[in-house]
Write a protein that holds these residues in place. Sequence first.
Motif, PDB file in Angstrom:
ATOM      1  N   UNK A   1       6.904  11.929  -7.187  1.00 32.91           N
ATOM      2  CA  UNK A   1       7.408  13.401  -7.986  1.00 32.91           C
ATOM      3  C   UNK A   1       5.837  14.624  -7.874  1.00 32.91           C
ATOM      4  N   UNK A   2       5.023  13.963  -7.136  1.00 34.47           N
ATOM      5  CA  UNK A   2       4.021  15.002  -6.802  1.00 34.47           C
ATOM      6  C   UNK A   2       2.635  14.671  -7.425  1.00 34.47           C
ATOM      7  N   UNK A   3       1.953  13.413  -7.332  1.00 35.09           N
ATOM      8  CA  UNK A   3       0.519  13.219  -7.711  1.00 35.09           C
ATOM      9  C   UNK A   3       0.332  11.974  -7.137  1.00 35.09           C
ATOM     10  N   UNK A   4      -0.923  11.726  -7.690  1.00 37.03           N
ATOM     11  CA  UNK A   4      -1.611  10.434  -6.783  1.00 37.03           C
ATOM     12  C   UNK A   4      -2.200   9.315  -8.102  1.00 37.03           C
ATOM     13  N   UNK A   5      -2.430   8.276  -7.774  1.00 41.34           N
ATOM     14  CA  UNK A   5      -2.750   7.222  -8.613  1.00 41.34           C
ATOM     15  C   UNK A   5      -3.399   5.940  -7.844  1.00 41.34           C
ATOM     16  N   UNK A   6      -3.746   5.052  -8.763  1.00 39.39           N
ATOM     17  CA  UNK A   6      -4.041   3.701  -8.070  1.00 39.39           C
ATOM     18  C   UNK A   6      -3.710   2.594  -9.055  1.00 39.39           C
ATOM     19  N   UNK A   7      -3.684   1.354  -8.408  1.00 45.04           N
ATOM     20  CA  UNK A   7      -3.645   0.118  -8.902  1.00 45.04           C
ATOM     21  C   UNK A   7      -4.758  -0.183  -9.696  1.00 45.04           C
ATOM     22  N   UNK A   8      -4.945  -0.773 -10.868  1.00 46.65           N
ATOM     23  CA  UNK A   8      -6.087  -1.105 -11.542  1.00 46.65           C
ATOM     24  C   UNK A   8      -6.229  -2.376 -12.216  1.00 46.65           C
ATOM     25  N   UNK A   9      -5.208  -3.043 -11.875  1.00 44.86           N
ATOM     26  CA  UNK A   9      -5.031  -4.469 -12.320  1.00 44.86           C
ATOM     27  C   UNK A   9      -4.180  -5.425 -11.523  1.00 44.86           C
ATOM     28  N   UNK A  10      -4.311  -6.764 -11.549  1.00 46.16           N
ATOM     29  CA  UNK A  10      -3.712  -7.584 -10.895  1.00 46.16           C
ATOM     30  C   UNK A  10      -1.984  -7.634 -11.200  1.00 46.16           C
ATOM     31  N   UNK A  11      -1.921  -7.109 -12.347  1.00 48.23           N
ATOM     32  CA  UNK A  11      -0.756  -7.317 -12.994  1.00 48.23           C
ATOM     33  C   UNK A  11       0.112  -5.949 -13.063  1.00 48.23           C
ATOM     34  N   UNK A  12      -0.269  -5.375 -11.740  1.00 46.21           N
ATOM     35  CA  UNK A  12       0.530  -3.752 -11.479  1.00 46.21           C
ATOM     36  C   UNK A  12       0.330  -2.741 -12.619  1.00 46.21           C
TER      37      UNK A  12
END
Lengths: 688, 688
Positions: free
Chosen positions: A67-78
């Motif tokens: 939808x127009x942004x960025x992010x990151x995975x920050x745990x092993x559980x998604x």
Amino acid sequence: MSFFRCQHFLSFSILLMAIFVVRTTQADEGMWLFNQLPKRQLSEQHSFGVDSQWAERLMLAAVRFNSGGSASFVSANGLVLTNHHVAADTLYKLSTPENNYHEDGFLAKDFSQEIPAPDLELNQLVAIQDVTDKVNSALTAGMSPQEAAKARQAIMASIEKDSLDKSGLRSDVVTLFGGGKYHLYLYKKYTDVRLVWAPESGAAFFGGDADNFEYPRYCLDVTLFRVYENGTPAKISNHLRTEPQGATDGDLIFVAGNPGRTRRIYTADALAYQRDVAMPRMMNLLRRKENLLLQYSLGGDEEARRAKDDLFGIQNSRKAYSGMLGGLQDPSFIASKRELEATLEKKVVDNPKLESLGDAWKSIHEVQQRKAALIGKSGTLKSRLYSIAETIVLMIAEDAKASADRLRQFRDSNRESLEQELYSPAPMYPDLERTLLADELARLMEDRGGDDPLVQSILAGKSPRSRAAEVVAGTKLFDVATRKEIAAGNGEALSKSDEPAIKMALAFEAEHRRIESEMDEIEELERQAYAKINQAQFAISGDSVYPDATFTLRIAYGIAKGYESDGVVLPWSTTMGDAFEHEVRHHSQSPWILPKSWHDAKSSLNLPTPLNFVCTADIIGGNSGSPVVNKEGKLVGVIFDGNIDSLTADFYYTDKTARAIAVHISGVLEALSKIYKADHLVDEMTAK
Amino acid sequence: MSFFRCQHFLSFSILLMAIFVVRTTQADEGMWLFNQLPKRQLSEQHSFGVDSQWAERLMLAAVRFNSGGSASFVSANGLVLTNHHVAADTLYKLSTPENNYHEDGFLAKDFSQEIPAPDLELNQLVAIQDVTDKVNSALTAGMSPQEAAKARQAIMASIEKDSLDKSGLRSDVVTLFGGGKYHLYLYKKYTDVRLVWAPESGAAFFGGDADNFEYPRYCLDVTLFRVYENGTPAKISNHLRTEPQGATDGDLIFVAGNPGRTRRIYTADALAYQRDVAMPRMMNLLRRKENLLLQYSLGGDEEARRAKDDLFGIQNSRKAYSGMLGGLQDPSFIASKRELEATLEKKVVDNPKLESLGDAWKSIHEVQQRKAALIGKSGTLKSRLYSIAETIVLMIAEDAKASADRLRQFRDSNRESLEQELYSPAPMYPDLERTLLADELARLMEDRGGDDPLVQSILAGKSPRSRAAEVVAGTKLFDVATRKEIAAGNGEALSKSDEPAIKMALAFEAEHRRIESEMDEIEELERQAYAKINQAQFAISGDSVYPDATFTLRIAYGIAKGYESDGVVLPWSTTMGDAFEHEVRHHSQSPWILPKSWHDAKSSLNLPTPLNFVCTADIIGGNSGSPVVNKEGKLVGVIFDGNIDSLTADFYYTDKTARAIAVHISGVLEALSKIYKADHLVDEMTAK
């Protein structure tokens, strides 16, 4: 700062158009490709050796919000960390008059309380392949621009389809360096995305529109989602590890995110067109929509809530564009660009080997004139209701063709995303849709003139206001099942439909296709010309290049450091205590009101905890939510804005007073623990 | 409702341009001349015989605010009653950070506490003379449009000068019926005007922008001034007597005021130009300025206070224009106009006697194209600082000519008004001026393109923002004495001035004069064409006509009565009690917060006292503050707004759902006595 929140004002074709190389880099400039890392620059400037595995881990931990942004995975559980303003669209859709999650925040105490988002698609980039030769092989000498564009589209669609069939992964061919390179990006898609935690908007957007694009800042502009697979939290092996101390003054940091669009390759003529025609028009449109939604919001609290998401996106865009336009309106910028260009052009003309490239600048000049003639002749209406009708009308016709021959968004490779958007159960409000459609019909009349036959046919003898009221009162497209039912029909059934929004889209279809086709031709001419300029620059200036932004994953780097502006020294970071002081300085008046939760927890907070910080990394809209990591690849912050001086980044990078602004991870952890009593999330994010 | 509060967006020439006759009247339509009263209509429709003395008394009691509104004398000691929003400009100028009279209201307990307004000019119309033959005698056959316009201007200036010399009264020749008639208006001027009482803006503008142009309404939109002569309250023999009971449902009422501009004579082509070109541009400009001032206001309470007056005027205009544009965008309106026009044109063509009039419609058509080519080529910048510099630059050059040869505003007859404005001691704020000038320089660049030599010369190599900062930092024109000093110099001294705002105005002067001259020619062509259309209509439809509005005194009439809109029955009046209920309905949230004084006095108030009421009189912007009188000529109310349906009044009158909105005089007296403890003013207004 994500003017992609306001994506419907940037035609998608424009978003994907400006994809060109940049000459030489300076300081911490650059939005680099993950398969073409700035190894030399990092080594020379920062004595840092990039390790390919280090980079691959970062790439796999990065997440794109479609939808127009960025992010990151920050745990092993998604667990997925992004900005509150990237999540806002979802928060609004999940909100009701009783539960305003955007305003009041949300916290799931366990998995069972996590709320599914209605239509999010998250992309994790898993591989990049160079398909340049394959794409170029489809083009033969002597093809007209239309033929070349069609042939290129066909081969790109076929590459995407083959890849999807083979890998099961979302497969996008990305045009880089204005067509100098074509890379195939393979994404793992996550569509079961659930809301885990969001702070109150008073904390996330503390200071509101007044503080937007400013610094110092004091915003907890973060939100947590979780991705699920088969109904359970997804297992993520390459998530980011959190550095609880976060960034420190002077640190070398890296940003992995999806910058939406830059136009650093643009010629002086193209910039003048932006300055004199395109951006002033865009500003008029944005102010128009802002004004419309402000008026609508005056209707009451509920109206204000309904309009708030769009309104924020528009105000954000308006402020961003005004910064960009302000940069272009500085005569010295285009003048220096023109000078550099004259030098380059002379070198090209003087070099017999480069002779064939010499007409590129003239071609760009001519293209600007064609664009100017086309501006204001849009073939669509910017309203959600109309967009649904238009999508159905185009889809039925496109589905009759082979995938490769279809308009881009209707190809098989994009099918799932298209349907997710089209059949989204997100609430729609008839009064708001009526307001927006009426304004778009008026805008159409103003653009084309009231005597235009197409306008008359679409208005059917009524005023924009009456016509919009009639269509909204009569439509059944608010109902998702009806959309599916109509979309399942064929062209003949469609042509007999008495659904008023569909009839309107049918009346517009031919013109829409005519304009799209002319735009395609213009873009192709531009692409070819910029490809020549790229070639000339390669030949003369050599390497050290990164392509213009394409809303695909890039890595930028820089230093966490403050700056001086108009004689005022601005610190590298702000603290949680500063937020309270900022509130007092503004007499605790809107938009400077911290939530009750902050005041309740104040005595328990470690007030010197950093809350926001600035760095010199080269970012732009679309980078919102990007993780900031240190040399060890550990999470130290989340990008959420750029200061006003950074808004020229569309056209040029500078690190003099321009800065990216991030939420400091220590502030996030402190707030999660002390304010939001979410130690389980802190534990999950900091697990070894 | 006074879009003349925002006068700088309506070029004065446009204000005075559209001065044409109307065909046939319907119902209570008409803004009638005091020397050509609608005797037949009043007799036939309302069985009311107008007595000339009755009308003359009303004329003499009516007051014009030269800044753009209407008013009336309401006591023998010079008390003047107008709208709070007409007074707002003055209230802002008198306010300081310590005493915000606009926000918090003001009451003088006796003459000694009354505060002089810095630059108000009030006009009392004392006589009208028909000078048509004299004006026409100056024109000879075969004159070019420019020659005709110049000759007409010269004779008008000479008539005005003679009259001023002879009578000592302000003397304006008013062009009526598009040049069919010229009337000389003689005004007694009052320039010592003092503030007596103003309510809080929360009472005057209760419901704010959200309720503006809406009904039902609950606003105490009134303010009292007093005119002085030779330092003592002026003796007024022809003031209005107050009817303490005010208006009643079904009453025949009359409105005496100064409607600013209507364009009911406009042809379909002229209307299409307004719909497709002029009004969309105006809306863009208004939204631009609104947005700018809203952003500026975010800077803090003091910034908000400084911007509020302009902001209100702009929001008011924007809402008014959107209603007008909405009316034009109804295809049936222009279609029916085109039909009527075709009928008239055919009759003209078929009638050998009218043959010479037949080219008028084509001429109007051509004029619209010339206007469209000129739009966006303004020769000025809309900022107070720039306007001061421009006035000085033009004045020095114009003063070297004979009065009759000067640009209109520099003629002797207008000298006093001009100087009052130019040397006004009203506060100016450098930061606000910088913001406005920067935006105007950006607007100029967008209108003409950044490569335009004139733009480059005015920007002097800087961005709009830097250039504005430089000029505002360097100018000395904030100081009134400096203005006088520079204005006292000659052209040579001026050309050597290093005053930056003056230099900017000098750089723009030639272009400004070129555009003014072309506009004059266009207006002359238009005037001649409309004069022909008027002639044709006179010949075919006969009398029953009133001229388009000219911001001169008119009388309108109608009935106090409610209406039905979208199935909802709206009452003829609201009460003071309703205001409190309206506040509760909106949770007492801004802008629905009644002042503390109202709540304190609530228990003592007679809540069923009427506060606002509606009537069918034909009004428009400029009528703000107009007295509403009954058959006995007694004051029963004060016009302050029109509902949204009335905004088409610029182009056509309708009494179906369109209504004028007035403050009821009973509400004024009740509030003065019980809320504001100003029984001395009640006594003065109700003295026998």
